[in-house]
Design a protein around this motif. Structure first.
Motif, PDB file in Angstrom:
ATOM      1  N   TYR A 134      -1.252   5.022  -6.930  1.00 59.42           N
ATOM      2  CA  TYR A 134      -2.468   4.667  -6.216  1.00 59.42           C
ATOM      3  C   TYR A 134      -3.607   4.437  -7.204  1.00 59.42           C
ATOM      4  CZ  TYR A 134      -1.067   6.548  -1.532  1.00 59.42           C
ATOM      5  OH  TYR A 134      -0.514   6.799  -0.310  1.00 59.42           O
ATOM      6  N   ARG A 135      -4.455   3.477  -6.854  1.00 61.42           N
ATOM      7  CA  ARG A 135      -5.690   3.322  -7.615  1.00 61.42           C
ATOM      8  C   ARG A 135      -6.729   4.312  -7.091  1.00 61.42           C
ATOM      9  NH1 ARG A 135      -7.080  -0.957 -10.292  1.00 61.42           N
ATOM     10  NH2 ARG A 135      -5.653  -2.238  -9.106  1.00 61.42           N
ATOM     11  N   LEU A 136      -7.371   5.050  -8.000  1.00 63.17           N
ATOM     12  CA  LEU A 136      -8.494   5.908  -7.627  1.00 63.17           C
ATOM     13  C   LEU A 136      -9.772   5.173  -8.015  1.00 63.17           C
ATOM     14  CD1 LEU A 136      -8.989   9.669  -7.883  1.00 63.17           C
ATOM     15  CD2 LEU A 136     -10.675   8.231  -9.011  1.00 63.17           C
ATOM     16  N   ARG A 137     -10.615   4.872  -7.029  1.00 58.95           N
ATOM     17  CA  ARG A 137     -11.825   4.112  -7.279  1.00 58.95           C
ATOM     18  C   ARG A 137     -13.015   5.043  -7.048  1.00 58.95           C
ATOM     19  NH1 ARG A 137     -16.955   1.786  -6.941  1.00 58.95           N
ATOM     20  NH2 ARG A 137     -16.880  -0.472  -7.137  1.00 58.95           N
ATOM     21  N   PRO A 230      -6.452   6.936  -0.802  1.00 62.21           N
ATOM     22  CA  PRO A 230      -6.604   5.812  -1.726  1.00 62.21           C
ATOM     23  C   PRO A 230      -7.564   4.724  -1.282  1.00 62.21           C
ATOM     24  CG  PRO A 230      -4.477   5.718  -0.606  1.00 62.21           C
ATOM     25  CD  PRO A 230      -5.084   7.051  -0.275  1.00 62.21           C
ATOM     26  N   TRP A 231      -7.909   4.636  -0.005  1.00 61.61           N
ATOM     27  CA  TRP A 231      -8.816   3.569   0.425  1.00 61.61           C
ATOM     28  C   TRP A 231     -10.275   4.027   0.432  1.00 61.61           C
ATOM     29  CZ3 TRP A 231      -5.703   6.339   3.760  1.00 61.61           C
ATOM     30  CH2 TRP A 231      -6.293   6.930   4.875  1.00 61.61           C
ATOM     31  N   LYS A 232     -10.522   5.283   0.027  1.00 62.73           N
ATOM     32  CA  LYS A 232     -11.881   5.826   0.003  1.00 62.73           C
ATOM     33  C   LYS A 232     -12.328   6.110  -1.426  1.00 62.73           C
ATOM     34  CE  LYS A 232     -11.508   7.876   4.581  1.00 62.73           C
ATOM     35  NZ  LYS A 232     -12.718   7.375   5.269  1.00 62.73           N
ATOM     36  N   TYR A 233     -13.638   6.199  -1.626  1.00 63.54           N
ATOM     37  CA  TYR A 233     -14.158   6.544  -2.944  1.00 63.54           C
ATOM     38  C   TYR A 233     -13.593   7.896  -3.383  1.00 63.54           C
ATOM     39  CZ  TYR A 233     -17.304   2.575  -2.505  1.00 63.54           C
ATOM     40  OH  TYR A 233     -17.802   1.300  -2.371  1.00 63.54           O
ATOM     41  N   THR A 297     -13.812  -5.325  -7.189  1.00 62.35           N
ATOM     42  CA  THR A 297     -13.404  -4.271  -6.255  1.00 62.35           C
ATOM     43  C   THR A 297     -12.813  -4.895  -4.999  1.00 62.35           C
ATOM     44  OG1 THR A 297     -15.017  -2.702  -7.107  1.00 62.35           O
ATOM     45  CG2 THR A 297     -14.301  -2.373  -4.820  1.00 62.35           C
ATOM     46  N   ASP A 298     -11.715  -4.342  -4.533  1.00 63.33           N
ATOM     47  CA  ASP A 298     -11.064  -4.841  -3.328  1.00 63.33           C
ATOM     48  C   ASP A 298     -11.535  -4.063  -2.102  1.00 63.33           C
ATOM     49  OD1 ASP A 298      -9.353  -6.652  -4.722  1.00 63.33           O
ATOM     50  OD2 ASP A 298      -8.061  -4.964  -5.257  1.00 63.33           O
ATOM     51  N   MET A 299     -11.596  -4.788  -0.974  1.00 61.35           N
ATOM     52  CA  MET A 299     -11.918  -4.125   0.294  1.00 61.35           C
ATOM     53  C   MET A 299     -10.922  -2.992   0.542  1.00 61.35           C
ATOM     54  SD  MET A 299     -14.118  -4.252   2.656  1.00 61.35           S
ATOM     55  CE  MET A 299     -14.332  -3.173   4.063  1.00 61.35           C
ATOM     56  N   PHE A 300     -11.404  -1.857   0.934  1.00 66.80           N
ATOM     57  CA  PHE A 300     -10.569  -0.667   1.130  1.00 66.80           C
ATOM     58  C   PHE A 300      -9.686  -0.423  -0.095  1.00 66.80           C
ATOM     59  CE2 PHE A 300     -11.275  -1.933   5.680  1.00 66.80           C
ATOM     60  CZ  PHE A 300     -11.996  -0.811   6.057  1.00 66.80           C
ATOM     61  N   ASN A 301     -10.225  -0.781  -1.277  1.00 65.84           N
ATOM     62  CA  ASN A 301      -9.535  -0.501  -2.539  1.00 65.84           C
ATOM     63  C   ASN A 301      -8.156  -1.157  -2.610  1.00 65.84           C
ATOM     64  OD1 ASN A 301      -9.519   0.669  -5.100  1.00 65.84           O
ATOM     65  ND2 ASN A 301      -8.727   2.638  -4.383  1.00 65.84           N
ATOM     66  N   GLY A 302      -7.974  -2.243  -1.854  1.00 66.03           N
ATOM     67  CA  GLY A 302      -6.698  -2.957  -1.892  1.00 66.03           C
ATOM     68  C   GLY A 302      -5.731  -2.542  -0.793  1.00 66.03           C
ATOM     69  N   TYR A 303      -6.129  -1.616   0.046  1.00 69.86           N
ATOM     70  CA  TYR A 303      -5.236  -1.103   1.083  1.00 69.86           C
ATOM     71  C   TYR A 303      -5.662  -1.579   2.476  1.00 69.86           C
ATOM     72  CZ  TYR A 303      -4.255   1.805  -2.968  1.00 69.86           C
ATOM     73  OH  TYR A 303      -3.967   2.218  -4.241  1.00 69.86           O
ATOM     74  N   ALA A 304      -6.397  -2.710   2.519  1.00 68.27           N
ATOM     75  CA  ALA A 304      -6.976  -3.180   3.784  1.00 68.27           C
ATOM     76  C   ALA A 304      -5.916  -3.459   4.854  1.00 68.27           C
ATOM     77  CB  ALA A 304      -7.822  -4.427   3.543  1.00 68.27           C
ATOM     78  N   ASP A 305      -4.816  -4.103   4.465  1.00 72.29           N
ATOM     79  CA  ASP A 305      -3.789  -4.422   5.463  1.00 72.29           C
ATOM     80  C   ASP A 305      -3.354  -3.171   6.210  1.00 72.29           C
ATOM     81  OD1 ASP A 305      -3.861  -6.989   4.648  1.00 72.29           O
ATOM     82  OD2 ASP A 305      -1.936  -6.968   3.575  1.00 72.29           O
ATOM     83  N   ALA A 306      -3.303  -2.076   5.499  1.00 70.01           N
ATOM     84  CA  ALA A 306      -2.791  -0.839   6.085  1.00 70.01           C
ATOM     85  C   ALA A 306      -3.840  -0.047   6.857  1.00 70.01           C
ATOM     86  CB  ALA A 306      -2.198   0.036   4.979  1.00 70.01           C
TER      87      ALA A 306
END
Ligand SMILES: Nc1nc2c(c(=O)[nH]1)N[C@H]1C(S)=C(S)[C@@H](COP(=O)(O)O)O[C@H]1N2
Ligand SMILES: [Mo]
Length: 320
Positions: A134-137, A230-233, A297-306
């Motif tokens: 997972y990416r940690l943003r 992973p989709w949160k800061y 930066t990706d929307m929802f850190n790249g996990y938007a589809d999910a």
């Protein structure tokens, strides 16, 4: 074996991987010259073998959005936010040595049929660990890509049979003045607390980590048990958890209490909603080879589809 790939979190290999195999797989990749992998060895070759037997975790490999080149382990364990050990990025690695992580218990409270105090080993099934990349943003606009080892948060929460009154789940970090030099300063209202809405907490991407890079968590990364959302800061991913409480109301969260205008309850990674003092449109890639390596930066850190469906109909500029 034929595996249908329906969701991004479908297993691609469901063999259980001892640490030694994990290392040799990584060395193999390095020998094939995969960019960025060679520099990521969990530790020196010689020291590795002895330690593997002692601390290596067994886990299943999951192909969770391989989110780019892995961040070198030295950066993952040397550049941290864990304010209980100081506010400098190198403070946690330097000053978390006295944190006692064994034995570790977690109090489970609130709207659930099964509550009480549980040993870590009774909360997390160490025979069913998996690895997720997972990416940690961080809200400070930098990011890392980390191979976490742990279990789905949903599985752990389900084991307590939460009742229909459980609308949120609150988490609390360990607090000990003798072991945590940073809590002498009132930078935050200790103990560190965080929370999720129940549907967020039970989303299949929400994860409870007990390890990274194949080993148990280093203290500075939140040993022995930390959240990864992973989709949160990054600050939602609370470390060294000692309390989980099922709540009917939205629980308070540390950063929101300290600066409500800057940090909301949701804190979803969103390049379109800037922090009041800086842009969230791009991020610095930690350990990315160059001091100036950046990515959008990706929307929802790249996990938007999910995860976008969790927030359908919500104004994300208001619910930041
Ligand atoms: N208890 C506690 N948890 C915490 C923090 C903290 O200061 N205390 N910092 C958060 C922030 S701001 C980030 S970016 C991540 C950093 O995780 P890492 O150091 O493992 O990369 O941890 C989060 N969890
Ligand atoms: Mo952060």
């Amino acid at each position: 074996m034929l595996i249908k790939r329906r969701t991004p979190w479908t297993l691609t290999e469901n063999d259980v991987t001892p640490k030694s195999m994990y290392l040799s797989r990584r060395r193999l990749m390095a020998s094939f010259g995969a960019a960025g992998i060679a520099a990521c060895g969990p530790r020196g070759e010689a020291a590795g073998a002895a330690q593997e037997a002692e601390t290596g975790l067994r886990f299943t490999k999951t192909d969770y959005f391989p989110a780019g080149d892995l961040t070198p382990v030295e950066a993952v364990t040397g550049y941290n936010n864990f304010y209980e050990f100081g506010t400098g990025k190198s403070d946690p690695a330097r000053s978390s040595g006295r944190l006692t992580t064994k034995p570790w218990t977690v109090a489970v409270e609130g709207h659930a049929e099964r509550t009480g105090t549980f040993a870590l080993e009774d909360l997390v099934d160490f025979n069913r660990l998996e690895e997720r990349i997972y990416r940690l943003r961080c809200v400070e606009a930098w990011s890392m890509v980390i191979p976490w080892v742990g279990v789905p948060l949903a599985d752990v929460l389900a084991s307590f049979n939460p009742t229909s009154d459980a609308k949120y789940v609150a988490f609390e970090t360990y607090l000990n003045r003798d072991e945590m030099p940073g809590v002498r300063w009132p930078v935050l209202d200790w103990p560190y607390v965080e929370g999720l809405r129940m549907d967020e907490a039970t989303h299949p991407l929400a994860f409870l980590a007990v390890g990274l890079y194949g080993d148990v968590l280093p203290n500075q990364n939140g040993a022995p048990l930390r959240l990864v959302v992973p989709w949160k800061y990054g600050f939602k991913s609370i470390k060294s958890i000692v309390r989980i409480r099922f709540e009917s109301e939205q629980p308070p969260t540390s950063w929101n209490k300290s600066a409500a205008r800057e940090y909301g309850f949701y804190s979803n990674v969103n390049p379109n909603v800037d922090h009041p003092r800086w842009s969230q449109a791009s991020e610095r890639v930690i350990g990315g080879g160059s001091l100036f390596a950046r990515r959008d930066t990706d929307m929802f850190n790249g996990y938007a589809d999910a995860v976008a469906g969790l927030y359908a109909g919500m104004d994300l500029a208001k619910n930041y």
